[in-house]
Every structure is written in C-alpha cells, then in structure tokens.
Design a protein around this motif. Structure first.
Motif, PDB file in Angstrom:
ATOM      1  N   LYS A 152     -10.506 -33.830   2.595  1.00 50.00           N
ATOM      2  CA  LYS A 152      -9.739 -34.430   1.521  1.00 50.00           C
ATOM      3  C   LYS A 152      -8.445 -34.981   2.120  1.00 50.00           C
ATOM      4  O   LYS A 152      -7.990 -34.480   3.153  1.00 50.00           O
ATOM      5  CB  LYS A 152      -9.426 -33.392   0.457  1.00 50.00           C
ATOM      6  CG  LYS A 152     -10.672 -32.950  -0.300  1.00 50.00           C
ATOM      7  CD  LYS A 152     -10.300 -32.227  -1.568  1.00 50.00           C
ATOM      8  CE  LYS A 152     -11.539 -31.877  -2.356  1.00 50.00           C
ATOM      9  NZ  LYS A 152     -12.310 -33.072  -2.767  1.00 50.00           N
ATOM     10  N   CYS A 153      -7.918 -35.990   1.468  1.00 50.01           N
ATOM     11  CA  CYS A 153      -6.705 -36.631   1.993  1.00 50.01           C
ATOM     12  C   CYS A 153      -5.588 -36.548   0.951  1.00 50.01           C
ATOM     13  O   CYS A 153      -5.832 -36.730  -0.237  1.00 50.01           O
ATOM     14  CB  CYS A 153      -7.005 -38.090   2.304  1.00 50.01           C
ATOM     15  SG  CYS A 153      -5.564 -39.000   2.891  1.00 50.01           S
ATOM     16  N   THR A 154      -4.387 -36.228   1.407  1.00 50.33           N
ATOM     17  CA  THR A 154      -3.243 -36.196   0.488  1.00 50.33           C
ATOM     18  C   THR A 154      -1.984 -36.693   1.211  1.00 50.33           C
ATOM     19  O   THR A 154      -1.896 -36.590   2.442  1.00 50.33           O
ATOM     20  CB  THR A 154      -3.027 -34.761  -0.056  1.00 50.33           C
ATOM     21  OG1 THR A 154      -1.975 -34.775  -1.004  1.00 50.33           O
ATOM     22  CG2 THR A 154      -2.701 -33.757   1.027  1.00 50.33           C
ATOM     23  N   ALA A 155      -1.035 -37.214   0.448  1.00 49.42           N
ATOM     24  CA  ALA A 155       0.246 -37.636   1.041  1.00 49.42           C
ATOM     25  C   ALA A 155       0.989 -36.402   1.532  1.00 49.42           C
ATOM     26  O   ALA A 155       0.955 -35.356   0.885  1.00 49.42           O
ATOM     27  CB  ALA A 155       1.077 -38.357  -0.009  1.00 49.42           C
ATOM     28  N   ALA A 156       1.646 -36.519   2.672  1.00 43.44           N
ATOM     29  CA  ALA A 156       2.342 -35.354   3.233  1.00 43.44           C
ATOM     30  C   ALA A 156       3.703 -35.739   3.813  1.00 43.44           C
ATOM     31  O   ALA A 156       4.337 -34.940   4.506  1.00 43.44           O
ATOM     32  CB  ALA A 156       1.468 -34.703   4.307  1.00 43.44           C
TER      33      ALA A 156
END
Ligand SMILES: Cc1cc2nc3c(=O)[nH]c(=O)nc-3n(C[C@H](O)[C@H](O)[C@H](O)COP(=O)(O)OP(=O)(O)OC[C@H]3O[C@@H](n4cnc5c(N)ncnc54)[C@H](O)[C@@H]3O)c2cc1C
Length: 390
Positions: free
Chosen positions: A289-293
């Motif tokens: 999964k990809c998320t802003a960090a």
C-alpha cells in the motif's frame, strides 16, 4: 446525539490528536459539551506502530487507566514490546540503541487500529460519565457557518443518514487530509514528496527464528526501509522514497517491492527470509500500500476569530523517521484541550497560545530544510508543548 444541541466543540477525527483533545478538554472542564466524529474501521490495518516509551506519561495525564490497559493489552498479545532502535545508515554495519538505555524502558510496536480504538474507548468512557460528550461513528462531509455557530454535516455509519450538528468550535483532527481545514480554505504546504510503501508479512506459526524486537532502519541508494515486528506473528516492512524517484514506480507492485527489499536492504531481507515470512494474504487487501509520508504544515492552522483549529497531522506532519507522530499528536491535542477549556470558560476569542505554537512549528517547517534544524525544531516544539501541561 442531539442534532438540535449547540455543542461547545465538534472534533473531526478520533486518532491520537482528536482523542487527546477531547480527553484534555473534559479533564479541565468537565461540563464541556463535545461531539467526536470518527470514520475509522478498527478491524483494518493502520500504519504507524512504534510508540516511544515516554508516551506513557502523556497517556496517564489524559486518562490514568490508559497505561495500565495498554500494558494489559500488550501482555495479552495485542501489541509487542520494542527493545530498541537499530539502523544501517551510511555504514555497513548496524548501530543500535537498546531500550535499556532509556529511563522510560521499552516502547511498543502497536496494533495501531487497536490502540486508536483504545483511545476512542477512553473518550466514550468519559462521555458516559459526562453526559454532554458523545462519540459518533460517522464521516464528516461538509461545514458551513450560521451566524455564530458551525453547521457540521456527518454521514452516520449506522443509519447511512446525513445529519447536521451545530457547535461553537470545530477542530480538525482528521490527519494528513485536513478535511475540515481544506474546506475552510486552508492549504497544506508540502516540504517534500516522500512516499511510504508498506507490506505486512506473516508466518503461519510462532516463529522462534524471528526474535528481533527492535525497529530496524536500513538506508538504500534511493530511500530507506524500516521494519517492525507486530503481534500475531506479523511484521511490517516499509520503503520510503521521493515520488519522483524511479524506485517509487517499482515499489508500487509487490514484485518490485520485494525485489528492492531483497537486493538493497540485506539486513531486513535476512529477517524476512530466515523466518520464512510471506506477504499477508487477506481477502480484499493487496500489498504494497502507498501513503504520503512527507513533512507538511497547514497554512493557516487555526483561526481564533471564526473558531477553528487543526491539530495533529492535520496541522503538521513529519517524516516517519522521527517516530514522533503519535506523541506529538497526543501532546498537541492535550494542549489544545486545555486551551479550549480556558477559552470556553472566559468565552473570549483571544488569540490563544496553542495557535502561536502551531504557527511557530509551521515557520520552522518552512525554514528548516536542513535536517538538523528540522530535528531541533521538532524537539523544541514537542518539549515546549509538554512543559506547558506538566
Ligand atoms: C509510513 C508511516 C509510518 C509511521 N510510523 C509512525 C511510528 O512508527 N510512530 C509514530 O508515532 N508515528 C508514525 N507515523 C505518524 C503517525 O501515524 C501520525 O503522526 C499520527 O497518526 C497522527 O495522529 P492524528 O490523530 O493527527 O491523525 P490520524 O492518526 O491520521 O487520525 C485521524 C483520524 O481521523 C479520521 N478521519 C479522517 N477523515 C475523517 C472524516 N472525514 N470524518 C470522520 N473521521 C475522519 C480517521 O479515520 C482517523 O481515525 C507514521 C506515518 C507514516 C505515514
């Protein structure tokens, strides 16, 4: 819940920041009326698991039962202890800080969804005692101003109906989306475009091989990985890189993610391979999964005159390397709850100190592109917030 009632405060978001705001508000002003709205599904995995050991102090401030319940949950296997931090950063070998060096002892690798639900349960408990408080499982959708009060639209998860609630103040604790503030015209200023790609691994039976309870960070040519052991024989592995880096395209698919892991992060790769971990196979979920960090701050982060504040990640978010996201959100929420209690008592609209703190952090984020300045800014601010509540 009463849609006719004029609440003192509506808090959108029941993560660490929103729950801390509610708990701290009622601690200082037991008759304050509030509605906490949250749309999280506690059965879904949530990223962000490392809880620093000194968080116990702030949890005890918010609710004296919280540290004990958290410990009991850990002993019963919902969370696992973290024995320290290890990193491979500009070196070929591991540098380690054992938690034995920490006066507060061991931190935790949380089941984040369970931890956030524990915080909401603590807010529900005070809501049962303090009649004016309510926790609503719903999704905030819109906000408007009607003379001197906010009209806040919420889709109720149970009934599916949209209900409009009224309040004097509205608090945006909705995390990085800053859902309320965006609708009020505030902008999230991004300091960088860091992305995090994460995959949960599992072994079918308790693995004697994986007895590594540290958070392990490993730098790679285009970014960095970290891994933490989780409860229920699981482990999370996270890769961070800039969204413009070619590796961000590779990491989006599981084959590419595993290829980066096994060719570039040899220490973390060994842990996964030696214990025979497989990518967790859960119906309806696919990894990575990809998320802003990245690091960001909201401008403006509050408006005393129209009576809204942002708190936690909605106001300012940090690169996860610091592992300071939850503790900062809890401290900011605690400060804001105190400040709201003061303002509600005096019924003034004076610019409050917490607003200055948030703006102060915002200016540090803009100024501090250099890592050292950034770290000092974060530390200075979190300790400044903490000192004000102890
Ligand atoms: C990859 C990664 C790893 C991280 N690792 C760590 C770590 O190890 N340790 C650490 O301390 N921090 C970590 N963080 C940061 C940490 O997770 C956040 O700083 C922290 O969760 C902020 O808390 P918050 O309450 O502000 O927001 P959140 O935790 O995001 O909570 C916001 C809440 O608002 C709810 N919500 C959102 N929109 C709505 C809406 N419209 N209506 C109703 N409810 C809504 C959400 O469901 C959620 O429950 C990590 C972050 C990332 C990206």
């Amino acid at each position: 819940m009463d849609s006719e009632q004029l609440y003192d405060v509506i808090i959108v978001g029941g993560g660490p920041a929103g729950c801390a705001t509610a708990l701290s508000l009622v601690r200082s002003k037991p008759d304050a009326s509030f509605l906490l709205v949250d749309d999280a599904d506690p059965s879904k995995f949530k990223i962000g698991e490392s809880l620093p050991a000194d968080t116990t102090r702030i949890l005890a401030y918010l609710d004296p039962d919280l540290p004990e319940t958290l410990e009991a949950d850990t002993e019963s296997g919902k969370h696992v202890y973290c024995t320290g931090n290890a990193s491979v950063w500009n070196t070929s070998d591991i540098h380690e800080t054992d938690s034995i060096m920490n006066p507060y002892g061991m931190g935790l690798h949380l089941d984040r969804a369970v931890f956030d639900e524990l915080l909401r349960e603590s807010v529900r408990a005070i809501s049962r005692d303090q009649k004016p408080g309510h926790v609503l499982h719903g999704s905030f959708t819109a906000v408007a101003k009607d003379s001197n009060s906010w009209l806040v639209s919420v889709d109720d998860v149970g009934s599916g109906k949209t209900i409009v609630y009224r309040s004097k103040w509205i608090i945006d604790a909705s995390g990085r989306k800053a859902s309320v503030a965006q609708k009020l015209g505030a902008k999230t200023v991004k300091q960088d475009s860091l992305l995090a790609f994460y995959t949960v691994f599992a072994v079918s039976e308790h693995s004697e091989v994986d007895d590594d309870h540290r958070t392990l960070i490993e730098a790679t040519p285009s970014g960095w990985f970290y891994t933490s052991q989780l409860a229920h024989n699981r482990r999370v592995v996270v890769y961070h890189t800039d969204d413009k880096d070619p590796s961000s395209k590779i990491a989006r698919k599981i084959d590419g993610f595993l290829n980066l892991l096994h060719t570039q992060a040899r220490f973390i790769s060994s842990i996964i391979q030696d214990a025979d971990y497989d990518v967790l196979n859960e119906p309806g979920t696919s990894y990575p999964k990809c998320t802003a960090a990245g690091s960001s701050n909201l401008e403006p982060a509050c408006d005393d005159e129209s009576r809204w504040y942002a708190v936690g990640d909605a106001a300012m978010a940090f690169d996860p390397l610091s592992s300071q996201g939850m503790i900062t959100a809890l401290k900011m929420g605690s400060r804001l709850g105190l400040e709201l209690a003061r303002v509600l008592d005096s019924d003034t609209q004076a610019v409050s100190e917490v607003g200055r703190d948030v703006k102060f952090v915002g200016s540090i984020r803009t100024f501090g592109r250099d890592d050292k300045e950034l770290d000092e800014g974060v530390l200075l601010t979190t300790s400044a917030l903490y000192n004000k509540i102890t």
